[in-house]
Write an enzyme that holds these catalytic residues in place. Structure first.
Site, mmCIF file in Angstrom:
data_model
loop_
_atom_site.group_PDB
_atom_site.id
_atom_site.type_symbol
_atom_site.label_atom_id
_atom_site.label_comp_id
_atom_site.label_asym_id
_atom_site.label_seq_id
_atom_site.Cartn_x
_atom_site.Cartn_y
_atom_site.Cartn_z
ATOM 1 N N ARG A 209 12.727 2.896 -17.379
ATOM 2 C CA ARG A 209 12.236 2.112 -18.339
ATOM 3 C C ARG A 209 10.704 1.848 -18.527
ATOM 4 O O ARG A 209 10.098 1.678 -19.141
ATOM 5 C CB ARG A 209 12.612 0.461 -17.992
ATOM 6 C CG ARG A 209 13.985 0.646 -17.858
ATOM 7 C CD ARG A 209 14.272 -0.810 -17.822
ATOM 8 N NE ARG A 209 13.687 -1.990 -18.815
ATOM 9 C CZ ARG A 209 13.453 -4.092 -18.474
ATOM 10 N NH1 ARG A 209 14.245 -3.927 -17.953
ATOM 11 N NH2 ARG A 209 12.995 -4.668 -19.348
ATOM 12 N N LYS A 210 10.327 3.696 -17.724
ATOM 13 C CA LYS A 210 8.881 3.434 -18.320
ATOM 14 C C LYS A 210 8.738 4.574 -19.505
ATOM 15 O O LYS A 210 9.178 4.637 -19.578
ATOM 16 C CB LYS A 210 8.281 4.033 -17.036
ATOM 17 C CG LYS A 210 8.479 2.659 -15.837
ATOM 18 C CD LYS A 210 7.981 1.168 -15.684
ATOM 19 C CE LYS A 210 8.336 0.804 -14.398
ATOM 20 N NZ LYS A 210 9.535 0.236 -14.083
ATOM 21 N N LEU A 211 7.134 4.170 -19.747
ATOM 22 C CA LEU A 211 6.892 5.138 -20.989
ATOM 23 C C LEU A 211 7.359 6.302 -20.441
ATOM 24 O O LEU A 211 7.327 7.499 -21.699
ATOM 25 C CB LEU A 211 5.738 5.603 -21.707
ATOM 26 C CG LEU A 211 5.924 3.689 -22.362
ATOM 27 C CD1 LEU A 211 5.791 2.509 -21.646
ATOM 28 C CD2 LEU A 211 4.639 4.026 -22.823
#
Length: 378
Positions: free
Chosen positions: A180-182
């Site tokens: 869910r992180k960039l």
């Protein structure tokens, strides 16, 4: 769901990079990890990067690095994923929950000062959802109080504060590469520091306390008899993960720019929806919009959980806002000592996270905001 809340930006380049790592025969921690550490540290303005198995293990190592233990108190936001508080308990210390700012969801000098005691040894401040906290103010205050400041930058790769990347100038910062992180490596994390001695110890702590890394032993032409200098952990990243991370790091600037454009469009669309306040940049920095969250104010006539259900019924995957750790069963034992946290409890009750990712279309945004507009009147 037709519109997921998040999709990681993964493609053929990541697949080829992972395959190259497998074909190289070096799949554990090795040269790709070392390169990823250097390039990530450079990207966030730190001198040293130490790759680890997750941001949670990175926070744990930060506590060990600062020599936090039983009898110590560490101030943390309750308004954060539970791993932030858990890292304090891993070393036998006591988490003390501070309230947060309503606009940013972050702790401030004032909210930390309100719960600081003579037993306070450190603060873990979170750049919540990629929104930077006021690093200049909180670093200055921590120095004045004589306590360590750990920056939980799990969501903040690509965010800035005072014109610098989040992480620049941090004593110690921990980062996440969860999907869910960039920037994602599947699972994985990083600890960044400027102090070279701290970097050396962090590398030892992540690898069983050995005085020489496995990579260095394998590279040596002579037998190496390693020593184990302290009780430590197996918190290593693999070269397969690092290979993916290097490709992801090259995408970061473009992803931040795209997400900021989508966030700006959300705010424009939501401007005339009564009772909705959307997350925005603080005056001192810019967020990467890892999450786009909204707060439902009293004039919004539908409850948060009903909004989530209505969105789901139309194929939109949204999420409740950030959790409040002090309300979870795992921290029920601290309930008698937890002071009032009115902003935390308001935000965790009345906020939600809307879909935001590279595949989100304007039509998707129009649908989502249209549903919210319908629900605004109850």
């Amino acid at each position: 769901m037709k519109i997921p809340v998040m999709i990681p930006m993964l493609g053929e380049e990541e697949a080829l990079a992972a395959a190259d790592a497998v074909r190289s025969g070096w799949v554990a921690q090795g040269p790709r990890v070392a390169r990823f550490e250097r390039e990530f540290a450079d990207r966030v303005g730190a001198r040293h990067g130490v790759a680890v198995s997750s941001c949670t293990t990175g926070l744990h190592l930060a506590m060990v690095l600062l020599d936090i233990g039983p009898g110590d108190e560490v101030i943390v936001p309750s308004f954060s994923f539970i791993a932030t508080a858990n890292a304090v308990r891993y070393v036998g210390a006591t988490p003390v929950f501070a309230d947060v700012d309503l606009a940013t969801g972050n702790v401030t000098v004032e909210t930390v000062e309100a719960v600081r005691t003579p037993n306070t040894r450190a603060i873990i401040a979170v750049h919540q959802g990629g929104v930077p906290f006021d690093v200049a103010a909180l670093r200055k205050a921590a120095d004045g109080w004589g306590v360590g400041l750990v920056e939980d930058a799990a969501c903040a790769a690509g965010s800035t504060a005072y014109g610098q990347p989040v992480g620049a100038g941090a004593r110690v910062a921990a980062w996440s590469f969860h999907p869910r992180k960039l920037v994602t490596t599947g699972e994985g994390g990083m600890v960044t520091v400027d102090d070279p001695e701290a970097a050396v110890r962090l590398r030892r702590l992540r690898e069983h306390g050995m005085n020489v890394s496995a990579a260095d032993r394998h590279a040596s032409a002579q037998p190496v008899l390693e020593a184990y200098l302290e009780t430590a952990y197996n918190y290593r990243m693999t070269d397969i993960q690092a290979a993916i991370g290097l490709v992801q790091l090259g995408r970061l600037a473009g992803l931040v720019a795209q997400r900021r454009e989508l966030a700006a469009r959300y705010r424009d669309l939501l401007a005339d929806v009564p009772g909705v306040t959307a997350v925005r940049d603080p005056a001192y920095g810019q967020g990467n919009f890892q999450s786009f969250w909204i707060r439902l104010d009293p004039e919004f006539r539908t409850g948060r959980d009903e909004v989530l259900a209505a969105l789901a019924a139309r194929g939109v995957s949204a999420r409740r806002g950030i959790m409040a750790a002090h309300l979870e069963p795992a921290y029920a034992d601290l309930a008698p000592t937890v002071g009032p946290l009115p902003v935390t409890e308001r935000l965790t009750r009345d906020s939600l996270i809307l879909p935001l990712h590279h595949a989100l279309t304007e039509a998707d945004q129009d649908l989502i905001v249209g549903i919210l507009r319908e629900l605004a009147g109850g």
